[in-house]
Design a protein around this motif. Structure first.
Motif, PDB file in Angstrom:
ATOM      1  N   GLU A 140       7.521  -5.071   6.299  1.00 34.59           N
ATOM      2  CA  GLU A 140       7.439  -5.416   4.881  1.00 34.59           C
ATOM      3  C   GLU A 140       6.172  -6.213   4.574  1.00 34.59           C
ATOM      4  O   GLU A 140       5.532  -6.006   3.544  1.00 34.59           O
ATOM      5  CB  GLU A 140       8.671  -6.228   4.457  1.00 34.59           C
ATOM      6  N   GLN A 141       5.805  -7.122   5.472  1.00 38.54           N
ATOM      7  CA  GLN A 141       4.590  -7.912   5.265  1.00 38.54           C
ATOM      8  C   GLN A 141       3.341  -7.034   5.324  1.00 38.54           C
ATOM      9  O   GLN A 141       2.427  -7.178   4.504  1.00 38.54           O
ATOM     10  CB  GLN A 141       4.516  -9.031   6.301  1.00 38.54           C
ATOM     11  N   SER A 142       3.303  -6.123   6.281  1.00 38.31           N
ATOM     12  CA  SER A 142       2.162  -5.211   6.377  1.00 38.31           C
ATOM     13  C   SER A 142       2.055  -4.347   5.122  1.00 38.31           C
ATOM     14  O   SER A 142       0.949  -4.114   4.610  1.00 38.31           O
ATOM     15  CB  SER A 142       2.297  -4.320   7.617  1.00 38.31           C
ATOM     16  N   ALA A 143       3.198  -3.903   4.616  1.00 46.73           N
ATOM     17  CA  ALA A 143       3.190  -3.084   3.398  1.00 46.73           C
ATOM     18  C   ALA A 143       2.692  -3.893   2.203  1.00 46.73           C
ATOM     19  O   ALA A 143       1.939  -3.383   1.362  1.00 46.73           O
ATOM     20  CB  ALA A 143       4.592  -2.546   3.127  1.00 46.73           C
ATOM     21  N   ALA A 144       3.092  -5.158   2.125  1.00 48.50           N
ATOM     22  CA  ALA A 144       2.642  -6.019   1.025  1.00 48.50           C
ATOM     23  C   ALA A 144       1.134  -6.231   1.085  1.00 48.50           C
ATOM     24  O   ALA A 144       0.450  -6.221   0.050  1.00 48.50           O
ATOM     25  CB  ALA A 144       3.373  -7.357   1.072  1.00 48.50           C
ATOM     26  N   LEU A 145       0.605  -6.400   2.289  1.00 49.40           N
ATOM     27  CA  LEU A 145      -0.839  -6.583   2.447  1.00 49.40           C
ATOM     28  C   LEU A 145      -1.594  -5.319   2.039  1.00 49.40           C
ATOM     29  O   LEU A 145      -2.622  -5.393   1.350  1.00 49.40           O
ATOM     30  CB  LEU A 145      -1.165  -6.953   3.893  1.00 49.40           C
ATOM     31  N   ARG A 146      -1.092  -4.174   2.434  1.00 51.68           N
ATOM     32  CA  ARG A 146      -1.769  -2.916   2.082  1.00 51.68           C
ATOM     33  C   ARG A 146      -1.701  -2.652   0.581  1.00 51.68           C
ATOM     34  O   ARG A 146      -2.660  -2.144  -0.020  1.00 51.68           O
ATOM     35  CB  ARG A 146      -1.163  -1.753   2.870  1.00 51.68           C
ATOM     36  N   LYS A 147      -0.590  -2.990  -0.028  1.00 54.20           N
ATOM     37  CA  LYS A 147      -0.463  -2.838  -1.479  1.00 54.20           C
ATOM     38  C   LYS A 147      -1.477  -3.725  -2.196  1.00 54.20           C
ATOM     39  O   LYS A 147      -2.068  -3.328  -3.207  1.00 54.20           O
ATOM     40  CB  LYS A 147       0.964  -3.181  -1.914  1.00 54.20           C
ATOM     41  N   HIS A 148      -1.683  -4.920  -1.673  1.00 49.82           N
ATOM     42  CA  HIS A 148      -2.650  -5.835  -2.261  1.00 49.82           C
ATOM     43  C   HIS A 148      -4.064  -5.266  -2.146  1.00 49.82           C
ATOM     44  O   HIS A 148      -4.858  -5.344  -3.105  1.00 49.82           O
ATOM     45  CB  HIS A 148      -2.581  -7.196  -1.574  1.00 49.82           C
ATOM     46  N   VAL A 149      -4.383  -4.683  -1.007  1.00 52.17           N
ATOM     47  CA  VAL A 149      -5.709  -4.092  -0.817  1.00 52.17           C
ATOM     48  C   VAL A 149      -5.925  -2.937  -1.795  1.00 52.17           C
ATOM     49  O   VAL A 149      -7.031  -2.755  -2.324  1.00 52.17           O
ATOM     50  CB  VAL A 149      -5.876  -3.621   0.642  1.00 52.17           C
ATOM     51  N   GLN A 150      -4.891  -2.172  -2.074  1.00 55.31           N
ATOM     52  CA  GLN A 150      -5.001  -1.091  -3.056  1.00 55.31           C
ATOM     53  C   GLN A 150      -5.341  -1.637  -4.439  1.00 55.31           C
ATOM     54  O   GLN A 150      -6.123  -1.041  -5.187  1.00 55.31           O
ATOM     55  CB  GLN A 150      -3.698  -0.286  -3.095  1.00 55.31           C
ATOM     56  N   ALA A 151      -4.763  -2.789  -4.784  1.00 60.05           N
ATOM     57  CA  ALA A 151      -5.083  -3.418  -6.065  1.00 60.05           C
ATOM     58  C   ALA A 151      -6.551  -3.862  -6.092  1.00 60.05           C
ATOM     59  O   ALA A 151      -7.223  -3.757  -7.129  1.00 60.05           O
ATOM     60  CB  ALA A 151      -4.167  -4.614  -6.306  1.00 60.05           C
ATOM     61  N   GLU A 152      -7.059  -4.351  -4.967  1.00 57.88           N
ATOM     62  CA  GLU A 152      -8.478  -4.704  -4.871  1.00 57.88           C
ATOM     63  C   GLU A 152      -9.355  -3.477  -5.115  1.00 57.88           C
ATOM     64  O   GLU A 152     -10.362  -3.544  -5.846  1.00 57.88           O
ATOM     65  CB  GLU A 152      -8.792  -5.271  -3.486  1.00 57.88           C
ATOM     66  N   GLN A 153      -8.987  -2.365  -4.487  1.00 54.30           N
ATOM     67  CA  GLN A 153      -9.772  -1.143  -4.631  1.00 54.30           C
ATOM     68  C   GLN A 153      -9.798  -0.660  -6.080  1.00 54.30           C
ATOM     69  O   GLN A 153     -10.852  -0.242  -6.579  1.00 54.30           O
ATOM     70  CB  GLN A 153      -9.198  -0.052  -3.722  1.00 54.30           C
TER      71      GLN A 153
END
Length: 258
Positions: free
Chosen positions: A131-144
């Protein structure tokens, strides 16, 4: 004996005392319009993180109040708040200024970030849940998305929040609080001195950090995270020598300009 007069008040006499008492009641205190404060805060923060306010620019209360259509009191509160967040420098009897840090000041902040974030990486290495890894990747998508849509101030803010999200996952509020202060400084350095194109690097490098945290080597994870900070520092220091004229506040905060 004379008959006592009736003390029953007439309708008109009964209404007069009530009306008088109503007039004597104190007026209710006005409710503070926090929406104005937040609008002003958002406008000034956006100008700072978009790089439109140059180092050393004075932020005069009267000019800002006229440009943003609010009172000087609202401006004063927002400037104090930004000063507490280390996004502005407040000088007694002189006012508020966009920070103009020295090279050594900036190097000191990045040095502190490397020390703190090395501890974050060491703590989280091999420990992130799915879940933490997924949250981090979702955040990176928002950056992109922010970068692709040209929202530079959002891209800078989200890049800083990625590191705060990692710190939050350690479970230490003290660590998070300290890193928040460091990130607030480096976000501003990036806005002042880094190029707009460089914002594209952050999401890719953040993806590499996520992958390294789930990898087989702590040394590799530390190297990736610290190389990311080294690159940020080098770009900021390289751009710090460029001197630019201070903008006109009325034009900057005009409708559509902020």
């Amino acid at each position: 004996m004379p008959t006592a007069r009736s003390r029953t008040p007439t309708a008109s006499s009964a209404s007069r005392p009530r009306a008088a008492r109503a007039r004597d009641l104190p007026a209710e205190a006005p409710v503070a319009d926090t929406s104005v404060d937040e609008r002003v805060y958002a406008a000034v923060s956006k100008a700072l993180l978009s790089g439109k306010l140059r180092p050393g620019t004075p932020l005069r209360e009267r000019a800002l109040a006229e440009a943003l259509g609010c009172t000087r009191g609202a401006i004063r509160k927002v400037l104090a708040r930004l000063g507490m967040e280390k996004k502005l420098v407040l000088e007694h009897n002189r006012g508020a200024f966009v920070p103009n840090p020295s090279i050594e000041d900036m190097r000191g902040i990045y040095r502190a970030r490397r020390i703190v974030e090395a501890g974050v990486v060491t703590t989280l290495f091999g420990q992130l849940s799915r879940e933490q890894s997924a949250a981090l990747r979702k955040h990176v998508q928002a950056e992109q998305r922010a970068f692709k849509e040209g929202r530079r101030e959002d891209a800078i803010r989200l890049a800083g929040e990625f590191h705060l999200l990692l710190a939050r996952m350690t479970g230490s509020e003290e660590l998070l609080s300290y890193l928040q202060r460091l990130v607030a400084n480096t976000e501003l350095y990036k806005a002042l001195y880094d190029s707009a194109e460089a914002a594209s690097c952050a999401p890719r490098e953040h993806e590499q950090i996520i992958e390294a945290l789930a990898g087989a080597s702590l040394a590799r994870a530390l190297a990736v995270a610290l190389a990311h900070l080294d690159e940020l520092e080098q770009r900021v220091i390289a751009g710090a020598g460029a001197a630019q004229l201070a903008p006109d506040l009325a034009s900057l905060f005009a409708t559509g300009g902020s």
